[in-house]
Design a protein around this motif. Structure first.
Motif, PDB file in Angstrom:
ATOM      1  N   THR A  94      -4.101  -8.273  32.496  1.00 35.50           N
ATOM      2  CA  THR A  94      -3.466  -9.587  32.523  1.00 35.50           C
ATOM      3  C   THR A  94      -3.564 -10.305  31.185  1.00 35.50           C
ATOM      4  OG1 THR A  94      -3.959  -9.751  34.874  1.00 35.50           O
ATOM      5  CG2 THR A  94      -3.411 -11.799  33.740  1.00 35.50           C
ATOM      6  N   ALA A  95      -4.712 -10.220  30.545  1.00 42.16           N
ATOM      7  CA  ALA A  95      -4.886 -10.897  29.260  1.00 42.16           C
ATOM      8  C   ALA A  95      -3.913 -10.358  28.217  1.00 42.16           C
ATOM      9  CB  ALA A  95      -6.321 -10.743  28.776  1.00 42.16           C
ATOM     10  N   LEU A  96      -3.758  -9.050  28.167  1.00 38.54           N
ATOM     11  CA  LEU A  96      -2.849  -8.460  27.191  1.00 38.54           C
ATOM     12  C   LEU A  96      -1.396  -8.759  27.550  1.00 38.54           C
ATOM     13  CD1 LEU A  96      -4.586  -5.051  26.474  1.00 38.54           C
ATOM     14  CD2 LEU A  96      -4.936  -7.278  25.379  1.00 38.54           C
ATOM     15  N   ASP A  97      -1.089  -8.767  28.835  1.00 43.90           N
ATOM     16  CA  ASP A  97       0.260  -9.135  29.269  1.00 43.90           C
ATOM     17  C   ASP A  97       0.587 -10.569  28.839  1.00 43.90           C
ATOM     18  OD1 ASP A  97       0.507  -6.624  30.403  1.00 43.90           O
ATOM     19  OD2 ASP A  97       0.104  -7.319  32.446  1.00 43.90           O
ATOM     20  N   ALA A 102       8.980  -7.347  13.333  1.00 45.53           N
ATOM     21  CA  ALA A 102       7.683  -7.889  13.755  1.00 45.53           C
ATOM     22  C   ALA A 102       7.071  -6.941  14.780  1.00 45.53           C
ATOM     23  CB  ALA A 102       7.856  -9.278  14.359  1.00 45.53           C
ATOM     24  N   ILE A 103       5.817  -6.599  14.561  1.00 47.00           N
ATOM     25  CA  ILE A 103       5.074  -5.746  15.492  1.00 47.00           C
ATOM     26  C   ILE A 103       3.745  -6.425  15.758  1.00 47.00           C
ATOM     27  CG2 ILE A 103       3.974  -3.513  15.862  1.00 47.00           C
ATOM     28  CD1 ILE A 103       6.006  -2.360  13.824  1.00 47.00           C
ATOM     29  N   LEU A 104       3.432  -6.606  17.047  1.00 47.53           N
ATOM     30  CA  LEU A 104       2.146  -7.176  17.422  1.00 47.53           C
ATOM     31  C   LEU A 104       1.386  -6.163  18.268  1.00 47.53           C
ATOM     32  CD1 LEU A 104       0.181  -9.566  17.437  1.00 47.53           C
ATOM     33  CD2 LEU A 104       1.333 -10.372  19.519  1.00 47.53           C
ATOM     34  N   LEU A 105       0.162  -5.873  17.850  1.00 47.90           N
ATOM     35  CA  LEU A 105      -0.711  -4.942  18.564  1.00 47.90           C
ATOM     36  C   LEU A 105      -1.665  -5.745  19.440  1.00 47.90           C
ATOM     37  CD1 LEU A 105      -1.631  -2.707  15.501  1.00 47.90           C
ATOM     38  CD2 LEU A 105       0.361  -2.527  17.017  1.00 47.90           C
ATOM     39  N   SER A 106      -1.855  -5.298  20.655  1.00 47.42           N
ATOM     40  CA  SER A 106      -2.700  -6.054  21.585  1.00 47.42           C
ATOM     41  C   SER A 106      -4.180  -5.954  21.245  1.00 47.42           C
ATOM     42  CB  SER A 106      -2.469  -5.574  23.019  1.00 47.42           C
ATOM     43  OG  SER A 106      -2.911  -4.232  23.170  1.00 47.42           O
ATOM     44  N   THR A 107      -4.548  -4.978  20.450  1.00 45.15           N
ATOM     45  CA  THR A 107      -5.939  -4.789  20.072  1.00 45.15           C
ATOM     46  C   THR A 107      -6.021  -4.122  18.709  1.00 45.15           C
ATOM     47  OG1 THR A 107      -8.025  -3.685  20.654  1.00 45.15           O
ATOM     48  CG2 THR A 107      -6.003  -2.625  21.395  1.00 45.15           C
ATOM     49  N   GLY A 108      -7.062  -4.426  17.982  1.00 51.40           N
ATOM     50  CA  GLY A 108      -7.271  -3.822  16.674  1.00 51.40           C
ATOM     51  C   GLY A 108      -7.465  -2.318  16.725  1.00 51.40           C
ATOM     52  N   GLN A 147       8.702 -16.428   8.660  1.00 57.65           N
ATOM     53  CA  GLN A 147       9.247 -16.230   7.327  1.00 57.65           C
ATOM     54  C   GLN A 147      10.280 -15.110   7.296  1.00 57.65           C
ATOM     55  OE1 GLN A 147       5.920 -16.044   7.975  1.00 57.65           O
ATOM     56  NE2 GLN A 147       5.184 -17.970   7.155  1.00 57.65           N
ATOM     57  N   ILE A 148      10.253 -14.231   8.267  1.00 56.44           N
ATOM     58  CA  ILE A 148      11.158 -13.082   8.316  1.00 56.44           C
ATOM     59  C   ILE A 148      12.170 -13.310   9.433  1.00 56.44           C
ATOM     60  CG2 ILE A 148      11.306 -10.584   8.707  1.00 56.44           C
ATOM     61  CD1 ILE A 148       8.293 -10.485   8.126  1.00 56.44           C
ATOM     62  N   PRO A 149      13.453 -13.159   9.182  1.00 61.41           N
ATOM     63  CA  PRO A 149      14.398 -13.261  10.290  1.00 61.41           C
ATOM     64  C   PRO A 149      14.216 -12.057  11.224  1.00 61.41           C
ATOM     65  CG  PRO A 149      15.556 -12.836   8.218  1.00 61.41           C
ATOM     66  CD  PRO A 149      14.096 -12.943   7.905  1.00 61.41           C
ATOM     67  N   VAL A 150      13.731 -12.306  12.403  1.00 60.32           N
ATOM     68  CA  VAL A 150      13.415 -11.235  13.345  1.00 60.32           C
ATOM     69  C   VAL A 150      14.601 -11.019  14.277  1.00 60.32           C
ATOM     70  CG1 VAL A 150      11.879 -10.499  15.203  1.00 60.32           C
ATOM     71  CG2 VAL A 150      10.950 -11.713  13.232  1.00 60.32           C
ATOM     72  N   ARG A 151      15.113  -9.801  14.275  1.00 60.88           N
ATOM     73  CA  ARG A 151      16.161  -9.397  15.203  1.00 60.88           C
ATOM     74  C   ARG A 151      15.603  -8.484  16.283  1.00 60.88           C
ATOM     75  NH1 ARG A 151      17.372  -8.715  10.350  1.00 60.88           N
ATOM     76  NH2 ARG A 151      17.340  -6.467  10.391  1.00 60.88           N
ATOM     77  N   ARG A 152      14.513  -7.803  15.921  1.00 63.37           N
ATOM     78  CA  ARG A 152      13.903  -6.878  16.877  1.00 63.37           C
ATOM     79  C   ARG A 152      12.393  -6.883  16.661  1.00 63.37           C
ATOM     80  NH1 ARG A 152      15.741  -0.657  18.040  1.00 63.37           N
ATOM     81  NH2 ARG A 152      14.567  -0.458  19.972  1.00 63.37           N
ATOM     82  N   ALA A 153      11.657  -6.997  17.763  1.00 65.03           N
ATOM     83  CA  ALA A 153      10.196  -7.055  17.690  1.00 65.03           C
ATOM     84  C   ALA A 153       9.602  -6.078  18.690  1.00 65.03           C
ATOM     85  CB  ALA A 153       9.713  -8.469  17.991  1.00 65.03           C
ATOM     86  N   LEU A 154       8.359  -5.701  18.430  1.00 66.39           N
ATOM     87  CA  LEU A 154       7.656  -4.748  19.286  1.00 66.39           C
ATOM     88  C   LEU A 154       6.268  -5.286  19.616  1.00 66.39           C
ATOM     89  CD1 LEU A 154       7.460  -1.871  20.579  1.00 66.39           C
ATOM     90  CD2 LEU A 154       6.494  -1.124  18.391  1.00 66.39           C
ATOM     91  N   PHE A 155       5.925  -5.259  20.898  1.00 64.56           N
ATOM     92  CA  PHE A 155       4.568  -5.537  21.336  1.00 64.56           C
ATOM     93  C   PHE A 155       3.987  -4.221  21.828  1.00 64.56           C
ATOM     94  CE2 PHE A 155       1.503  -6.779  24.713  1.00 64.56           C
ATOM     95  CZ  PHE A 155       0.593  -7.421  23.902  1.00 64.56           C
ATOM     96  N   VAL A 156       2.869  -3.806  21.244  1.00 62.46           N
ATOM     97  CA  VAL A 156       2.206  -2.568  21.646  1.00 62.46           C
ATOM     98  C   VAL A 156       1.014  -2.964  22.521  1.00 62.46           C
ATOM     99  CG1 VAL A 156       1.111  -0.426  20.913  1.00 62.46           C
ATOM    100  CG2 VAL A 156       2.932  -1.434  19.517  1.00 62.46           C
ATOM    101  N   ASN A 157       1.134  -2.665  23.800  1.00 62.30           N
ATOM    102  CA  ASN A 157       0.123  -3.032  24.782  1.00 62.30           C
ATOM    103  C   ASN A 157      -0.819  -1.855  24.987  1.00 62.30           C
ATOM    104  OD1 ASN A 157      -1.371  -3.811  27.001  1.00 62.30           O
ATOM    105  ND2 ASN A 157       0.372  -4.702  28.075  1.00 62.30           N
ATOM    106  N   GLY A 158      -2.079  -2.053  24.660  1.00 60.62           N
ATOM    107  CA  GLY A 158      -3.057  -0.978  24.727  1.00 60.62           C
ATOM    108  C   GLY A 158      -3.672  -0.741  26.082  1.00 60.62           C
ATOM    109  N   GLN A 196      -8.675 -21.567  23.128  1.00 62.00           N
ATOM    110  CA  GLN A 196      -7.253 -21.263  23.133  1.00 62.00           C
ATOM    111  C   GLN A 196      -7.000 -20.144  24.138  1.00 62.00           C
ATOM    112  OE1 GLN A 196      -5.730 -19.866  19.376  1.00 62.00           O
ATOM    113  NE2 GLN A 196      -3.678 -20.484  19.919  1.00 62.00           N
ATOM    114  N   ASN A 197      -5.955 -20.307  24.950  1.00 60.35           N
ATOM    115  CA  ASN A 197      -5.690 -19.249  25.930  1.00 60.35           C
ATOM    116  C   ASN A 197      -4.915 -18.101  25.287  1.00 60.35           C
ATOM    117  OD1 ASN A 197      -2.815 -19.562  26.216  1.00 60.35           O
ATOM    118  ND2 ASN A 197      -3.163 -21.374  27.460  1.00 60.35           N
ATOM    119  N   LEU A 198      -4.849 -17.002  26.019  1.00 60.36           N
ATOM    120  CA  LEU A 198      -4.268 -15.770  25.452  1.00 60.36           C
ATOM    121  C   LEU A 198      -2.764 -15.874  25.242  1.00 60.36           C
ATOM    122  CD1 LEU A 198      -6.461 -13.301  27.451  1.00 60.36           C
ATOM    123  CD2 LEU A 198      -6.655 -13.898  25.048  1.00 60.36           C
ATOM    124  N   PHE A 199      -2.082 -16.628  26.108  1.00 61.59           N
ATOM    125  CA  PHE A 199      -0.650 -16.836  25.911  1.00 61.59           C
ATOM    126  C   PHE A 199      -0.426 -17.541  24.575  1.00 61.59           C
ATOM    127  CE2 PHE A 199       3.285 -19.176  26.177  1.00 61.59           C
ATOM    128  CZ  PHE A 199       4.155 -18.275  26.765  1.00 61.59           C
TER     129      PHE A 199
END
Length: 121
Positions: A32-35, A88-94, A16-27, A1-4
């Motif tokens: 390029t992979a994280l982007d 919704a918050i997605l972290l690019s790395t643990g 399941q959650i109505p998302v109005r605002r989300a955050l991507f935290v890029n470490g 599976q590719n990173l995108f």
């Protein structure tokens, strides 16, 4: 599976959650992979919003941090979480889980009511 697609899958889990605002935290700004992960996350959230005929504007923010520096990451994430604005918050790395959870708690945010946090790795 590719990173995108990985970023897209993470966003699909937020349906399941109505998302109005989300955050991507890029470490690692410029990685390029994280982007690509961030792009997949944003595209999938936009698609989910469109499929729901959401009338509210969807905003997706990105915070760039240095994942190897927990203290500066914490400060940047803490500032972004002021007012607990994200569903919704997605972290690019643990490696960002600790600083993010600490900032989330400090701001008084609650994953049960304010939003969900996901990470890779």
């Amino acid at each position: 599976q590719n990173l995108f697609d990985e970023g897209s899958d993470a966003a699909q889990q937020q349906q399941q959650i109505p998302v109005r605002r989300a955050l991507f935290v890029n470490g690692e700004e410029g990685n390029t992979a994280l982007d690509e992960r961030g792009g997949g996350f944003a595209d999938a959230l936009q698609s989910l919003a469109a499929s729901r005929n959401a009338t509210a504007q969807l905003t997706i923010d990105t915070v760039n941090v240095d994942a190897s520096d927990a203290d500066s990451s914490f400060l940047a994430i803490r500032d972004a979480l002021d007012g607990c604005p994200y569903q919704a918050i997605l972290l690019s790395t643990g490696r960002l889980a600790g600083p993010t959870l600490s900032a989330y708690e400090l701001r008084g945010c609650d994953t049960a009511t304010d939003g969900k946090i996901g990470t890779f790795d």
